[in-house]
Design a protein around this motif. Structure first.
Motif, PDB file in Angstrom:
ATOM      1  N   ASP A 454      36.862  36.230  47.460  1.00 14.20           N
ATOM      2  CA  ASP A 454      36.875  37.708  47.449  1.00 14.20           C
ATOM      3  C   ASP A 454      38.052  38.083  48.453  1.00 14.20           C
ATOM      4  N   ARG A 458      38.966  45.154  44.040  1.00 16.98           N
ATOM      5  CA  ARG A 458      38.482  44.633  42.856  1.00 16.98           C
ATOM      6  C   ARG A 458      39.786  44.726  41.887  1.00 16.98           C
ATOM      7  N   GLU A 460      40.005  43.544  38.686  1.00 17.28           N
ATOM      8  CA  GLU A 460      39.593  43.339  37.353  1.00 17.28           C
ATOM      9  C   GLU A 460      39.806  44.882  36.690  1.00 17.28           C
TER      10      GLU A 460
END
Length: 799
Positions: A454, A458, A460
């Motif tokens: 992590d 984010r 993606e």
């Protein structure tokens, strides 16, 4: 005599096909691995060795001592001036400035983005006499608008014609080609195009700076000069100029020949990075594989010595001496090695294109063009042959003919007292195999951890690209508003400092902490949608808002900045006043409140620890656009982005990347190490098992009468398999115990190069041990079951 040895050796190979196959296969695999790794290692070590006087040429880099220690590849422009003017030991200095971005090149109706562009001092090609395909070093920089390009770039834009004197446009500036560099140089800088530093028209006061450090600075020393002494003198000289309220940089000298392999942890590195740790690891693995192949030969030759005992007895009885016999047996080993080497050379030639593709290299294996390589191969053949054959030759030639011909050597004994040696070599072989298995498991898990950890944001479906052209720079707000209208786009952020990209830094002070020294922090220039686009988590406070005009002076900081600035907790940090000397003017302070604290996020690779980060609105630095895409129609959305792009900067093609792919490229080196280590571990295990297969076959042959008696007396197949296998399993278990502490130590050393790493746990050793035992059992059981199923009548009929 030689013909006799050759004839005898070939006859022996033909008579014992299984033994010969195992030895030739093992040696071929070992030699092929050695050759491929050797070619790669040699290629890595050739960087910059072509430069005349490279032993006296150094790069000046910096070390920072502070809350976080850093090694910085670049240096201030004033270093070169000071070294040239104040130190008579210095013969020549050169500065190199990287473009640090892809530039649009236009020529012959072609538009392409090219990277690896550099601005250099006019004497660059005097210090580094690179080979020119067209043009000459003496004339290339007579005009500030001249440019030198690589042969690869010349072929893209001009084909096979000579481009000297032709014009090309670099980011809308017209340049004239004055030189074309050959592609094959082993130079640490990946030169694609080179321009004179004068073309940048940098301000004179900027070029005298001691605090601005974007340059690679090289210094060539006069013969007889001690680099260490000059380094100490320059550190003393520069100290008053390097004073800072925050961490202080100290200059050091790095030998030119070490730049490629010894700079993997340098910040702001321009050069093609190698890694000495990986080069050493591969070299050790090559030695491991070759030693295991040699140990196979020693084990099999000594275990089969009884079969040649009568031959030795007959030869000695008709007058052959021990030296003559030893020479013959060593000669047979060299013959086997020579056959293996011939096959290995062919295999290397076939596999080299795949190695080049995997490593992005252009390694050449040409024995005719490079006779030294041929000499090295002949030497390696002799060394391996003598190393593998010497001890078996001593054992075989030591047999006494009277005892041998009387049959007084018992079949289950260890001729020459070699049983301890065979067992020892098996332990070494499998210790090396287990060591590599554990290493492969650790590397695979660390690489998986890096790709899946992590990161605090984010990554993606985030597409990002650089802003190009004056129109887009001026109208970025309108560009952003048009993009956000499309249903396939969730959010858009414009800034400088996206994860995996380039960052700047600066010193931060806290009004409420007057005694706190200025703290260096990474500066992330953002807009109001940066947090939303990347999914950063706010721990306290609020995000930037378009509705609040004063936010242009506000700051959002990460958890590490809260700690290093002494602001207590995230909630306590809200409202504290920070100041930062702006990049536009260092004596101009931007002062404002902390309005938010975000959870730490990894904006750099996991090799580097998270440093204090300050997010602020600073439009002067905006250079990249990040677009968060939703849904599955990615290609359609990208098409819409291209249409909007075309309306704002039609002269520039768009060039985009996905954030997850860009971030993943940071670990290319580790990904390749994982692949290579897995491959060579498999090869090592295979070669070890080949030897074990041969030993098991000989053990079964030697004990066939014992097995026949036991079977007649009621022993089952399982009993006989266990009898033959248990000794080998014991040796593998000993190997496991030997390998574990060694693997634990060295893999912990490797993991320490990562700021964020896995912990080596017990199950990794358990898996390695279980795998080694299972492979050994499968290998030995093949021969054990075959022996156990044989007809005891045939085995006992001579009794």
């Amino acid at each position: 005599m030689f013909q006799n040895f050759l004839r005898s050796g070939l006859r022996n190979i033909g008579r014992h096909k299984g033994f010969s196959f195992i030895n030739i296969a093992g040696l071929t695999i070992g030699l092929t691995a050695c050759l491929l790794i050797g070619l790669f290692v040699r290629d890595e070590q050739q960087y910059d060795k072509f430069v005349p006087g490279y032993e006296n040429t150094y790069r000046v880099y910096q070390k920072t001592k502070g809350d976080v220690d850093n090694i910085i590849a670049t240096a201030p422009p004033a270093f070169a001036v000071a070294l040239k003017q104040n130190f008579p030991e210095v013969e020549e200095v050169v500065r190199v400035l990287s473009f640090n971005s892809k530039e649009l090149i236009e020529a012959n109706d072609k538009k392409l983005y090219e990277e690896n562009g550099f601005l250099v001092d006019s004497n660059f090609f005097e210090m580094f006499p690179l080979h020119f395909r067209y043009g000459s070093a003496a004339k290339v920089f007579g005009d500030p608008k001249s440019i030198v390009i690589s042969a690869a770039m010349a072929e893209k834009f001009f084909g096979k014609e000579n481009p000297i004197g032709k014009e090309l446009t670099l980011s809308k500036f017209v340049m004239r080609v004055q030189g074309v560099l050959e592609n094959s140089e082993k130079f640490h800088l990946p030169l694609n195009f080179v321009m004179p530093l004068a073309a940048a028209e940098l301000p004179a006061d900027r070029m005298q700076s001691w605090q601005w450090y974007p340059f690679n600075t090289y210094v060539k020393l006069k013969n007889g000069t001690s680099a260490d002494q000059l380094q100490a003198k320059f550190q003393t000289y520069s100290k008053p100029f390097m004073k800072s309220d925050g961490p202080v940089n100290v200059p050091y000298f790095q030998s030119l020949g070490q730049i490629h392999l010894y700079s993997s942890d340098f910040k702001y590195e321009m050069s093609t990075r190698g890694n000495i740790t990986y080069v050493k690891a591969l070299s050790i693995i090559a030695i491991f594989i070759l030693l295991i192949a040699c140990f196979n030969f020693v084990n099999l030759a000594t275990s089969r010595s009884l079969k040649r005992a009568k031959e030795v007895g007959v030869r000695k009885s008709i007058g052959a001496g021990r030296i003559e016999l030893a020479t013959q047996f060593v000669g047979e080993t060299i013959l086997l090695t020579a056959i293996s080497m011939i096959i290995a050379i062919a295999a290397t030639w076939l596999l080299l294109p795949y190695l080049n593709r995997f490593t992005d290299k252009n390694i050449v294996f040409d024995l005719i063009a490079n006779p030294l390589v041929g000499l090295a191969l002949v030497t390696l053949t002799l060394v391996v042959g003598i190393l593998a054959g010497f001890y078996p030759a001593l054992v075989l030639s030591a047999f006494q003919p009277a005892k041998v011909l009387k049959g007084s050597i018992i079949s289950n004994s260890a001729p020459g007292g070699t049983q301890w040696l065979r067992h020892g070599l098996v332990v070494v072989q499998f210790s090396l195999s287990v060591l590599l298995i554990i290493s492969a498991i650790v590397v695979i898990n660390q690489v998986s951890y890096m790709h899946n950890k992590d990161l605090g944001f984010r990554k993606e479906q985030v597409l990002f690209f650089p802003m190009k052209g004056e129109n887009l720079q001026k109208n970025y707000a309108s560009f952003k508003n048009e993009l956000i209208r499309y249903p396939g786009i969730k959010s858009v952020s414009i800034g400088y400092g996206f994860p995996g990209d380039k960052f700047g830094d600066g010193l931060m002070t806290v009004k409420e902490k007057p005694k706190l020294k200025p703290t260096k922090a990474v500066q992330v220039m953002v807009d109001e949608d940066y947090l939303k686009t990347l999914g950063l988590k706010l721990l306290a406070g609020r995000n930037f808002s378009k509705e609040i005009g004063s936010d242009v002076s506000a700051y959002i900081i990460n958890e590490t900045a809260v700690r290093n600035l002494g602001l207590g907790s995230a909630r306590q940090a809200i409202g504290k006043t920070l100041s930062w000397p702006t990049w536009a003017k260092s004596d101009s302070l931007k002062t404002g409140p902390v309005i938010g604290v975000v959870k730490d996020f990894h904006y750099k690779s996991l090799h580097e620890i998270i440093e204090p980060a300050v997010l602020q609105i600073y439009p002067q630095a905006y250079s990249k656009v990040a677009v968060k895409i939703s849904g599955s129609k990615i290609e359609t959305t990208i098409g819409e982005i291209k249409k909007v792009w075309g309306r704002y900067c039609a002269d520039y093609p768009i060039e985009y990347n996905f954030l997850d792919e860009s971030f993943g490229k940071m670990y290319n080196g580790e990904d390749k190490l994982k692949t290579l280590l897995t491959l060579f571990t498999a090869i090592t295990i295979f070669v070890s098992c080949l030897g074990l297969l041969g030993l098991a076959a000989n053990a079964a042959e030697r004990r066939k009468k014992e097995l026949g008696v036991r079977k007649v007396l009621g022993a089952t197949v399982a009993d006989l398999v266990a009898l033959l296998s248990k000794d080998f399993v014991k040796l593998v278990l000993i190997s496991f115990l030997v390998a574990c502490p060694i693997a634990w130590y060295f893999m912990n050393q490797w993991l320490d190069s990562f700021s964020y790493r896995i912990t080596i746990t017990w199950w990794m050793f358990a898996v390695a041990g279980a795998l080694a035992v299972m492979l050994a059992l499968v290998t030995v059981s093949f021969q054990s079951i075959k022996a156990a199923l044989s007809n005891p009548v045939k085995n006992l009929r001579t009794e």
